[in-house]
Design an enzyme around this catalytic site. Structure first.
Site, PDB file in Angstrom:
ATOM      1  N   LYS A 149     -13.837  -0.774  -4.042  1.00 40.02           N
ATOM      2  CA  LYS A 149     -14.981  -0.604  -3.129  1.00 40.02           C
ATOM      3  C   LYS A 149     -16.123   0.124  -3.841  1.00 40.02           C
ATOM      4  O   LYS A 149     -17.296  -0.221  -3.673  1.00 40.02           O
ATOM      5  CB  LYS A 149     -14.547   0.155  -1.872  1.00 40.02           C
ATOM      6  CG  LYS A 149     -13.706  -0.684  -0.920  1.00 40.02           C
ATOM      7  CD  LYS A 149     -13.331   0.113   0.346  1.00 40.02           C
ATOM      8  CE  LYS A 149     -12.517  -0.751   1.309  1.00 40.02           C
ATOM      9  NZ  LYS A 149     -12.100  -0.058   2.525  1.00 40.02           N
TER      10      LYS A 149
ATOM     11  N   GLU B 264       0.808  -1.217   0.000  1.00 35.93           N
ATOM     12  CA  GLU B 264       0.000   0.000   0.000  1.00 35.93           C
ATOM     13  C   GLU B 264       0.847   1.276   0.000  1.00 35.93           C
ATOM     14  O   GLU B 264       0.492   2.248  -0.666  1.00 35.93           O
ATOM     15  CB  GLU B 264      -0.967   0.005   1.189  1.00 35.93           C
ATOM     16  CG  GLU B 264      -2.024  -1.082   1.083  1.00 35.93           C
ATOM     17  CD  GLU B 264      -3.055  -1.002   2.181  1.00 35.93           C
ATOM     18  OE1 GLU B 264      -3.736   0.025   2.288  1.00 35.93           O
ATOM     19  OE2 GLU B 264      -3.179  -1.978   2.948  1.00 35.93           O
TER      20      GLU B 264
ATOM     21  N   HIS C 202       7.802 -26.751   3.999  1.00 37.85           N
ATOM     22  CA  HIS C 202       7.148 -27.961   3.502  1.00 37.85           C
ATOM     23  C   HIS C 202       6.605 -27.784   2.092  1.00 37.85           C
ATOM     24  O   HIS C 202       5.868 -28.634   1.607  1.00 37.85           O
ATOM     25  CB  HIS C 202       6.043 -28.387   4.475  1.00 37.85           C
ATOM     26  CG  HIS C 202       6.593 -28.721   5.830  1.00 37.85           C
ATOM     27  ND1 HIS C 202       7.009 -29.980   6.192  1.00 37.85           N
ATOM     28  CD2 HIS C 202       6.858 -27.923   6.892  1.00 37.85           C
ATOM     29  CE1 HIS C 202       7.482 -29.967   7.426  1.00 37.85           C
ATOM     30  NE2 HIS C 202       7.394 -28.726   7.871  1.00 37.85           N
TER      31      HIS C 202
HETATM   32  O1  PA5 Z   1      -5.398   0.063   4.178  1.00 39.85           O
HETATM   33  C1  PA5 Z   1      -6.554   0.164   3.792  1.00 39.85           C
HETATM   34  O2  PA5 Z   1      -7.049   1.253   3.432  1.00 39.85           O
HETATM   35  C2  PA5 Z   1      -7.438  -1.038   3.764  1.00 39.85           C
HETATM   36  O3  PA5 Z   1      -6.707  -2.199   4.032  1.00 39.85           O
HETATM   37  C3  PA5 Z   1      -8.591  -0.866   4.759  1.00 39.85           C
HETATM   38  O4  PA5 Z   1      -8.114  -0.883   6.097  1.00 39.85           O
HETATM   39  C4  PA5 Z   1      -9.626  -1.967   4.548  1.00 39.85           C
HETATM   40  O5  PA5 Z   1     -10.154  -1.868   3.249  1.00 39.85           O
HETATM   41  C5  PA5 Z   1     -10.742  -1.930   5.561  1.00 39.85           C
HETATM   42  O6  PA5 Z   1     -11.267  -0.651   5.685  1.00 39.85           O
HETATM   43  P1  PA5 Z   1     -11.541  -0.098   7.153  1.00 39.85           P
HETATM   44  O7  PA5 Z   1     -10.209  -0.130   7.832  1.00 39.85           O
HETATM   45  O8  PA5 Z   1     -12.069   1.273   6.972  1.00 39.85           O
HETATM   46  O9  PA5 Z   1     -12.530  -1.039   7.772  1.00 39.85           O
END
Ligand code: PA5
Length: 329
Positions: free
Chosen positions: A322, A212, A228
């Site tokens: 999303k 990310e 393994h």
């Molecule tokens: O890093 C991110 O933005 C995602 O991994 C979010 O954490 C994930 O999509 C879940 O969203 P939220 O943390 O708002 O529940």
């Protein structure tokens, strides 16, 4: 993101003194959450296990089949409060009349919790979920203690905060180490190795932060299982394997046999994988040791982004996905 990473320590410290609402007593806790929110469940499962208690993470829709019979207290963690998998689990928990506690900044989760009169802890808003780890994990640990599952984590959160502060100090040794690692990894796809126990979820956090923040492919695997299967693949195609870098996360509680496995695995893969490195945890408490490794991984992910001129903050593919799912619902 660099300053947010350096703020991890102060988030942990503020979670250690958070005021909690009245909480249900729990024999076990089921933590719902995805991505940057859900990773707190993985960390806490390990912390609870070290105390002989059971915390399970659930990263999907609905609830695991055993929830109706074991009747855990459900802790729903969603930074935005709008993550559909987490909301689906909350809905299922409501259908089973399970006790639910929420950690969020608001959203639909905040609304349903307020309608149902469930205990809610609101964490500070305006961050990326992954940059709120100290708030989310620290708060969830305090809730686990408030529900009677584990001893108060406040001293360990303080220890972790001090350690993370020293590691992430501007222009300090932590950033220098991260820059060195990033330089070695900058031309390679990264695979992070942890071991079953404390370092497995941290390896997952490293992978996600590199994905990310640095916008790069990365994966994680866990000892002893990877011995393994995964090691067989390294010999297959030098053209691929020469573009990989493996970082192994080690901890003093890995155990003698896992430590031997790490050494031998390194020896047998050294000819096939281009670059292999190791980062060792620091600190005393399990929480501090996990968070020391976490801080280094967070810094590596930012250093990798900076080295490629990439903005670590936006995660457009997650938002786009999303949105597309929302259009189809
Ligand atoms: O890093 C991110 O933005 C995602 O991994 C979010 O954490 C994930 O999509 C879940 O969203 P939220 O943390 O708002 O529940």
């Amino acid at each position: 993101m660099r300053s947010l990473v350096s703020g991890l320590g102060s988030q942990l410290r503020s979670a250690a003194s958070i005021a909690l609402p009245a909480l249900p007593d729990a024999n076990e806790l089921l933590i719902l959450g995805m991505g940057g929110s859900g990773i707190s469940g993985d960390y806490l499962a390990q912390i609870a296990s070290a105390h002989g208690a059971r915390i399970s993470g659930h990263k999907s829709y609905g609830l695991p089949g055993w929830a109706g019979t074991r009747r855990p207290v459900v802790l729903a963690i969603s930074y935005s409060g709008n993550t559909e998998e987490t909301l689906s689990g909350v809905e299922a928990a409501r259908g089973l009349d399970l006790a639910v506690v929420a950690v969020t900044t608001g959203g639909a989760l905040g609304e349903v919790a307020s309608t149902e009169g469930w205990p809610v802890v609101n964490v500070p808003g305006g961050l990326q979920p992954r940059a709120a780890l100290g708030h989310l994990l620290g708060t969830a640990a305090m809730i686990a203690a408030g529900s009677g599952l584990i001893p108060s984590p406040a001293p360990d959160l303080e220890e972790a905060a001090d350690l993370v502060d020293s590691l992430t100090e501007a222009d300090g040794a932590g950033w220098a180490l991260a820059s060195d690692l990033a330089a070695d990894l900058s031309t390679r796809a990264v695979i992070v190795y942890g071991s079953t126990g404390l370092t497995a979820p941290v390896a997952q956090r490293w992978k996600a932060q590199i994905n990310e923040n640095a916008k790069r492919p990365a994966w994680f695997s866990v000892f002893p299982e990877l011995d393994h299967n995964e090691i067989v693949g390294w010999a297959a195609d030098p053209g691929v394997n020469r573009r990989l870098g493996i970082v192994t996360l080690t901890d003093r509680d890995d155990g003698a046999r896992v430590s031997s496995r790490m050494r031998i695995t390194r020896e047998v893969t050294a000819g096939d994988v281009d670059w292999i490195g190791e980062v060792r945890s620091q600190g005393e408490s399990p929480l501090a040791r996990m968070l020391s490794l976490t801080a280094v991984g967070d810094m590596v992910s930012v250093a990798l982004a900076e080295a490629s001129g990439i903005d670590p903050m936006p995660v457009a593919p997650i938002e786009d996905l999303k949105n597309r799912l929302r259009e189809e619902s």
